[in-house]
Design a protein around this motif. Structure first.
Motif, PDB file in Angstrom:
ATOM      1  N   LEU A 190      -6.179 -10.953  -7.329  1.00  0.00           N
ATOM      2  CA  LEU A 190      -4.907 -10.220  -7.405  1.00  0.00           C
ATOM      3  C   LEU A 190      -4.344 -10.242  -8.835  1.00  0.00           C
ATOM      4  N   ILE A 191      -4.534 -11.360  -9.542  1.00  0.00           N
ATOM      5  CA  ILE A 191      -4.097 -11.414 -10.942  1.00  0.00           C
ATOM      6  C   ILE A 191      -4.887 -10.378 -11.755  1.00  0.00           C
ATOM      7  N   LEU A 215      -6.769  -2.129  -4.906  1.00  0.00           N
ATOM      8  CA  LEU A 215      -5.890  -3.170  -4.371  1.00  0.00           C
ATOM      9  C   LEU A 215      -6.432  -3.712  -3.045  1.00  0.00           C
ATOM     10  N   ALA A 216      -6.939  -2.816  -2.204  1.00  0.00           N
ATOM     11  CA  ALA A 216      -7.514  -3.259  -0.930  1.00  0.00           C
ATOM     12  C   ALA A 216      -8.709  -4.173  -1.181  1.00  0.00           C
ATOM     13  N   ALA A 266      -5.004   7.022  -5.349  1.00  0.00           N
ATOM     14  CA  ALA A 266      -6.142   6.659  -4.487  1.00  0.00           C
ATOM     15  C   ALA A 266      -6.930   5.511  -5.117  1.00  0.00           C
ATOM     16  N   ASP A 267      -7.087   5.542  -6.449  1.00  0.00           N
ATOM     17  CA  ASP A 267      -7.812   4.481  -7.157  1.00  0.00           C
ATOM     18  C   ASP A 267      -7.071   3.145  -7.040  1.00  0.00           C
ATOM     19  N   PHE A 288       0.822  -1.215   0.000  1.00  0.00           N
ATOM     20  CA  PHE A 288       0.000   0.000   0.000  1.00  0.00           C
ATOM     21  C   PHE A 288       0.855   1.264   0.000  1.00  0.00           C
ATOM     22  N   GLU A 289       2.080   1.147   0.503  1.00  0.00           N
ATOM     23  CA  GLU A 289       2.998   2.279   0.367  1.00  0.00           C
ATOM     24  C   GLU A 289       3.404   2.446  -1.101  1.00  0.00           C
ATOM     25  N   MET A 290       3.677   1.339  -1.760  1.00  0.00           N
ATOM     26  CA  MET A 290       4.142   1.403  -3.155  1.00  0.00           C
ATOM     27  C   MET A 290       3.118   2.098  -4.070  1.00  0.00           C
ATOM     28  N   VAL A 291       1.834   1.763  -3.935  1.00  0.00           N
ATOM     29  CA  VAL A 291       0.847   2.385  -4.843  1.00  0.00           C
ATOM     30  C   VAL A 291       0.565   3.843  -4.488  1.00  0.00           C
ATOM     31  N   ALA A 292       0.898   4.246  -3.263  1.00  0.00           N
ATOM     32  CA  ALA A 292       0.597   5.622  -2.847  1.00  0.00           C
ATOM     33  C   ALA A 292       1.764   6.576  -3.057  1.00  0.00           C
TER      34      ALA A 292
END
Lengths: 291, 291
Positions: free
Chosen positions: A184-185, A142-143, A136-137, A121-125
């Motif tokens: 996830l895929i 991802l969540a 944010a999307d 979640f750090e990587m996408v933000a």
């Protein structure tokens, strides 16, 4: 035929590993962070590859796409670490190496998995990923793909399935795998369109079929593979009396289903034309691993 | 003196629980999601309270602040579930109730914790929270506060500390707790300013001092409390020979340090004037729990 794809996959895996090394070396080196670095090494990094290839199709370069690619691999790796724990699948080998709780201990495995999820979640933000809208999307999707309505829900169904094999049907296994592996895929394949702020539905249809084909291939591998090529224990599902695509459809039926799904995945990419050749090869690759 | 604060804390905890019920009931009901709902019930919800009060100071209403408040509580709860596991602290009681691995099993505890962490990142990314800028900022800061550079790092140090008590100093315990407990408390207090797109530094200074005071109070409670009021096993640190603020400063010294920190926390809020009274009372409250 698959040489270009194979090279591309290897190249992408190398780039992702290099970035993980850089990011993880910025943390204080304790057993937990060392275990995180150990866990993200190796493996084909198919999810990260899907992110980067999907991004390329939407005109997004690898410098931006590498971050959600790492996020997909971090989520995948955390789920493997926790899945391997003695209270879950109790596996001592992963990617041909001792699992974290074997090499370190269970507490380190729990925490390394936890921190890899957080890292995703750090990587996408991170600001490098793109506009705040995109970040944010990516975080929200991802969540949803990986939590109690996605991957973890699939894992919960999987645990329940171990004691309920008599009632399993192809539909119930489809439902389970759509969440456990598929969500996830699918997120990985769609991330490129999200990075561009574009509609991810074509990549979604592709990866939905791909995810199922991948799981069927995995079930076949569990029956036909050997420990050296698979890099983890095989034959476990049958030992556990677990219903799989192979036990429900037979080997021949499972292979046919996987082939149909690969054709379906490739069809979904038709409007991308030749640009999507690498993703088509990826779809063939997931079932070619053993037949 | 603390009646208004007490009522406000109880009221906020109730609102957060109600929202968790609504969100968690939207998931398919399996043992993992049931365990998640069980785990978020009870407790004072101090972190959620800090989010909502900090937000109020910056003119943000509870309808928006409730989401990051849930995120803080979801992260806190996941860390408790995993901390309680047999391979970690091996606790059978939490908030006066059986822990998840006792009531269900270890696999359910691992997965419920995992999915609560994921839920936290869903909560901060929801459109209701605010602009994309705010949501991306909350996601990034939450990941940094709770991962391998924040809370999990503190937990990793804590595990190491169990075998290295001879070398512990007040500085090393400060460093450990700043991450293990402090980082999430700080994120919680700062979230309100982030929601408003404003500078979180005053709330940061407040919560930095608050977090340490909170941990000292916790150490004192472990020595002086009884299982009925604390709701979990006590005296464990001493049994484990673990260095704490009490073992290093003595009871009297620890109390004085906590009082000094509360004064420091209150000072940091001076520019907010009377509006910050509730947060000042919160600071007094964390050390008043037992003396």
């Amino acid at each position: 035929m698959y040489k270009a794809f194979d090279e591309s996959l290897t190249d992408t895996a190398g780039q992702i590993e290099k970035h993980f090394e850089r990011v993880l070396s910025s943390f204080d080196q304790v057993p937990v962070t060392q275990a995180m670095a150990y866990a993200v090494r190796g493996g084909k990094k198919l999810r990260g590859f899907l992110v980067i290839e999907g991004a390329r199709l939407h005109g997004i370069n690898v410098e931006r796409a590498i971050w959600p690619a790492m996020a997909a691999e971090a989520i995948h790796t955390y789920s493997l670490i926790h899945d391997d724990l003695p209270c879950m699948d109790d596996d001592s080998l992963r990617r041909g190496q001792p699992t974290i709780h074997v090499k370190w201990d269970e507490a380190t495995a729990v925490l390394a998995g936890d921190a890899l999820q957080t890292l995703a979640f750090e990587m996408v933000a991170r600001p490098e990923v793109g506009s705040a809208d995109v970040r944010a999307d990516l975080g929200l999707s991802l969540a949803r793909a990986s939590g109690a309505g996605g991957m973890v829900y699939g894992q919960a169904l999987d645990i329940a399935a171990e004691t309920e094999s008599l009632s399993a049907t192809v539909e119930s296994i489809n439902h389970l795998q759509k969440h456990k592996t598929g969500a996830l895929i699918q997120w990985s394949a769609e991330a490129g369109a999200r990075l561009a702020g574009e509609d991810p539905s074509r990549l979604g249809a592709y990866s939905h079929a791909l995810g199922l084909a991948f799981q069927i291939a995995d079930d076949i591998l569990d029956v036909e593979g050997d420990i050296d090529t698979v890099g983890k224990a095989v034959g476990k599902d049958a030992d556990l009396g677990k219903a799989t695509f192979v036990s429900l459809l037979g080997l021949k039926g499972a292979r046919q289903r996987a082939r149909d799904l690969v054709a379906e995945a490739c069809d979904a990419l038709s409007s991308y034309g030749k640009d999507a050749e690498c993703l088509r090869q990826a779809a063939h690759f997931v079932i070619l691993r053993q037949f």
